[in-house]
Scaffold this motif. Structure first.
Motif, PDB file in Angstrom:
ATOM      1  N   TYR A 316       0.865  -1.181   0.000  1.00  8.64           N
ATOM      2  CA  TYR A 316       0.000   0.000   0.000  1.00  8.64           C
ATOM      3  C   TYR A 316       0.899   1.227   0.000  1.00  8.64           C
ATOM      4  O   TYR A 316       1.717   1.391   0.909  1.00  8.64           O
ATOM      5  N   ILE A 317       0.757   2.085  -1.022  1.00  7.46           N
ATOM      6  CA  ILE A 317       1.660   3.221  -1.181  1.00  7.46           C
ATOM      7  C   ILE A 317       0.872   4.532  -1.080  1.00  7.46           C
ATOM      8  O   ILE A 317      -0.192   4.672  -1.690  1.00  7.46           O
ATOM      9  N   GLY A 318       1.401   5.469  -0.300  1.00  7.90           N
ATOM     10  CA  GLY A 318       0.809   6.810  -0.214  1.00  7.90           C
ATOM     11  C   GLY A 318       1.735   7.827  -0.864  1.00  7.90           C
ATOM     12  O   GLY A 318       2.949   7.765  -0.674  1.00  7.90           O
ATOM     13  N   PHE A 319       1.145   8.744  -1.654  1.00  9.10           N
ATOM     14  CA  PHE A 319       1.960   9.746  -2.374  1.00  9.10           C
ATOM     15  C   PHE A 319       1.637  11.152  -1.877  1.00  9.10           C
ATOM     16  O   PHE A 319       0.570  11.411  -1.321  1.00  9.10           O
ATOM     17  N   GLU A 320       2.540  12.044  -2.198  1.00  4.98           N
ATOM     18  CA  GLU A 320       2.265  13.472  -2.064  1.00  4.98           C
ATOM     19  C   GLU A 320       2.450  14.075  -3.446  1.00  4.98           C
ATOM     20  O   GLU A 320       3.494  13.848  -4.073  1.00  4.98           O
ATOM     21  N   GLY A 321       1.432  14.791  -3.929  1.00  3.36           N
ATOM     22  CA  GLY A 321       1.565  15.430  -5.238  1.00  3.36           C
ATOM     23  C   GLY A 321       0.523  14.931  -6.219  1.00  3.36           C
ATOM     24  O   GLY A 321      -0.370  14.152  -5.876  1.00  3.36           O
ATOM     25  N   ASP A 322       0.657  15.390  -7.442  1.00  2.00           N
ATOM     26  CA  ASP A 322      -0.326  15.104  -8.493  1.00  2.00           C
ATOM     27  C   ASP A 322       0.106  13.855  -9.271  1.00  2.00           C
ATOM     28  O   ASP A 322       0.901  13.954 -10.206  1.00  2.00           O
ATOM     29  N   ILE A 323      -0.443  12.703  -8.898  1.00  2.00           N
ATOM     30  CA  ILE A 323       0.011  11.473  -9.569  1.00  2.00           C
ATOM     31  C   ILE A 323      -0.562  11.360 -10.983  1.00  2.00           C
ATOM     32  O   ILE A 323       0.042  10.718 -11.829  1.00  2.00           O
ATOM     33  N   SER A 324      -1.702  11.987 -11.253  1.00  2.00           N
ATOM     34  CA  SER A 324      -2.206  11.944 -12.642  1.00  2.00           C
ATOM     35  C   SER A 324      -1.237  12.696 -13.545  1.00  2.00           C
ATOM     36  O   SER A 324      -0.935  12.246 -14.660  1.00  2.00           O
ATOM     37  N   GLY A 325      -0.753  13.842 -13.055  1.00  2.00           N
ATOM     38  CA  GLY A 325       0.207  14.617 -13.838  1.00  2.00           C
ATOM     39  C   GLY A 325       1.475  13.820 -14.104  1.00  2.00           C
ATOM     40  O   GLY A 325       2.173  14.061 -15.092  1.00  2.00           O
ATOM     41  N   ALA A 326       1.745  12.855 -13.219  1.00  2.00           N
ATOM     42  CA  ALA A 326       2.954  12.039 -13.387  1.00  2.00           C
ATOM     43  C   ALA A 326       2.647  10.730 -14.123  1.00  2.00           C
ATOM     44  O   ALA A 326       3.471   9.812 -14.136  1.00  2.00           O
TER      45      ALA A 326
END
Ligand SMILES: Cc1cc2nc3c(=O)[nH]c(=O)nc-3n(C[C@H](O)[C@H](O)[C@H](O)COP(=O)(O)OP(=O)(O)OC[C@H]3O[C@@H](n4cnc5c(N)ncnc54)[C@H](O)[C@@H]3O)c2cc1C
Length: 506
Positions: A316-326
């Motif tokens: 299970y991974i949590g991100f900070e930021g716009d993952i769609s943009g990436a």
């Protein structure tokens, strides 16, 4: 005295309880965990929310036919507020070294995409879809002979009996043997983690049923999978029923050869609850383990031939930021390190997972409230965790092993999604021990009983058990998947209350 006791609040148990409640039955729903929903439960870590056993759902489209049946049944049983958002189309993307193929729906689009990509394989592709259609019809007949009232089963047998016999022992590998192109072979067989058995073991019928279910579209529950329990439990309560959490059923009571209730432990206290019917949504092996050892010896003998299925490791991974943009989307990724899609991850300490399923749930749910997430799954041989599976306490060497495997999976994720790697802020893994702890899956298996041709024709997995008053519900009866497990619960309720069979035609 309750009208019925349902053991286990997975989607199968919820469906059974809510359906009986619709017939004004008082139902006691008992769940050992402190959260309802079984594998539809979600959990939170800081600002990230993760789903455990739901990445996409079939049968909830706007269509009038079978493609929308699950949605209509949920609307009837729930508060009508459970909504589903469509995933992007193509919804499943198969990755092989140097090759990528997006699987769209409906079937006509999938077929056309295959024809376009494999122009020399037109006849093989058409034969494949024809076989899928035939196997699906046979699957319905097989299911009917196990689960439906005798007169309906008789009708199915008359119409489709020969077809069912022909397909019932056919594996996915048998069918794939007709496909010469290795990439086409891999694309057609890639999605076996949806039912948990690689092509050499998987019944072709199951493959055809599960992949065909998404012809009507792939969806995600708006508000997350926890919405299943949130929308079904009020129906149970409105009819005078109850759902008790942290309530573990230790024994299913049998008197004069009939199931009459359960012994339940709640907050350290034991209690006896009695009912006319007991519906078990905790799987075959768990159910048998809660019956006196002398009850139903023939049933036990049949069940002893069925092993638990493969396990899984999830990251299970949590991100900070716009993952769609990436570059992330609401499509699922099926990533293989070679065209040999049959390989199971047997040595997680020493080798990378040969196949990965990666999805981004936060992009599927328009009502998502937390920060962006990814879920990475790899089917694993449970034997790799056997040393610790029966230990009551988590040991230091297990923690070290889990940490090692976690880093390996994270490394694989980062290699496949290098633009997302710098945005990772949180990660945590689940193993077969996690699955055993939170939903009591025997041996930590992913989908209960092993998916095999033996399973499909086993008499041990009928809704109506050899113990009068005791019924099975959920994925062990009807097959893995939220829709299938739900139908298993509904059919168990209809076996108790035959008027409910009519509702299945909704
Ligand atoms: C990693 C993973 C990913 C998946 N992804 C998808 C997907 O994308 N789409 C899809 O359709 N399906 C998916 N599935 C499958 C789907 O989640 C399951 O098939 C389905 O939810 C099973 O429902 P169930 O009611 O049969 O059992 P469960 O959900 O397992 O419920 C059984 C319940 O019984 C409780 N219980 C056990 N023993 C006792 C006891 N003694 N007393 C009281 N309570 C007890 C457990 O705690 C649990 O809550 C996935 C499964 C997994 C594991």
């Amino acid at each position: 005295m309750w009208d019925a006791i349902v053991v286990g609040s997975g989607i199968g148990g919820l469906a059974a309880a809510a359906a009986l409640a619709k017939r004004s039955k008082r139902v006691l729903l008992l769940e050992q965990h402190t959260v309802p929903g079984g594998q539809t439960q979600t959990f939170r870590r800081q600002g990230w929310v993760f789903a455990t056993g739901v990445h996409y759902v079939s049968g909830v489209g706007p269509q009038e036919g079978p493609e929308g049946q699950f949605r209509r049944l949920l609307e009837w049983l729930g508060d009508g507020s459970l909504r589903f958002a469509p995933c992007v189309n193509p919804y499943d993307i198969v990755h092989l070294p140097g090759f990528e193929f997006g699987i769209p729906h409906p079937e006509a689009a999938y077929r056309a995409a295959l024809h376009g990509r494999f122009p020399g394989e037109g006849a093989a592709i058409d034969d494949w879809f024809h076989a899928c259609h035939e196997a699906r019809k046979a699957g319905m007949a097989l299911m009917a002979s196990h689960d439906l009232p005798a007169w309906i089963a008789w009708g199915f047998r008359l119409l489709r009996g020969r077809q069912a016999d022909r397909w019932s022992r056919h594996t996915l590998a048998d069918q794939l043997a007709d496909i010469a192109d290795p990439r086409l072979h891999a694309v057609l067989g890639a999605r076996w983690a949806d039912y948990g058995a690689p092509p050499t073991t998987a019944p072709f019928i199951e493959h055809a049923l599960v992949t065909g279910a998404y012809d009507g579209g792939a969806y995600y529950p708006v508000g997350g999978p926890a919405r299943f329990a949130e929308s079904l439990l009020p129906t149970v309560r409105a009819a005078g029923g109850e759902c008790r959490l942290g309530a573990e059923v230790r024994q299913i009571l049998v008197e004069n050869e009939r199931a009459v209730g359960v012994e339940v432990v709640e907050g350290g206290s034991r209690a006896i609850e009695r009912a006319e019917h007991v519906i078990s949504d905790i799987g075959l092996a768990n159910t048998l383990a809660r019956l006196d050892a002398l009850v139903a010896p023939a049933w036990r003998e049949q069940a002893s031939r069925l092993a638990p299925g493969l396990g899984y490791v999830a990251l299970y991974i949590g991100f900070e930021g716009d993952i769609s943009g990436a570059g992330a989307t609401s499509a699922n990724h099926w990533i293989y390190d070679s065209e040999d899609i049959d390989r199971v991850w047997r040595q997680p300490a020493d080798e990378d997972a040969p196949g990965l399923f990666i999805s981004f749930p936060s992009l599927k749910d328009p009502a998502w409230k937390g920060s962006p997430t990814a879920e990475v799954l790899a089917v694993v041989d449970r034997a790799a965790f056997a040393t610790w599976l029966d230990e009551p306490q988590l040991s230091n060497d297990y923690a070290a092993f889990k940490d090692w495997v976690t880093q390996r999976l994270l490394g694989q994720f980062n290699r496949h999604f290098p633009t997302l790697a710098p945005m990772v802020r949180f990660y945590e893994a689940a193993t077969p021990l996690t699955q055993r702890r939170f939903v009591r899956a025997v041996g930590g298996s992913m989908y209960g009983v092993e998916m095999s041709v033996e399973r499909q024709s086993s008499d041990a997995l009928r809704l109506r058990t050899p113990v009068p008053g005791l019924l099975l519900a959920g994925q062990d009866v009807t097959g893995p998947g939220v829709q299938a497990a739900f139908m298993g619960g509904l059919m168990a309720a209809a076996t108790v209350e035959p008027a409910l069979w009519r509702q299945l035609g909704r």
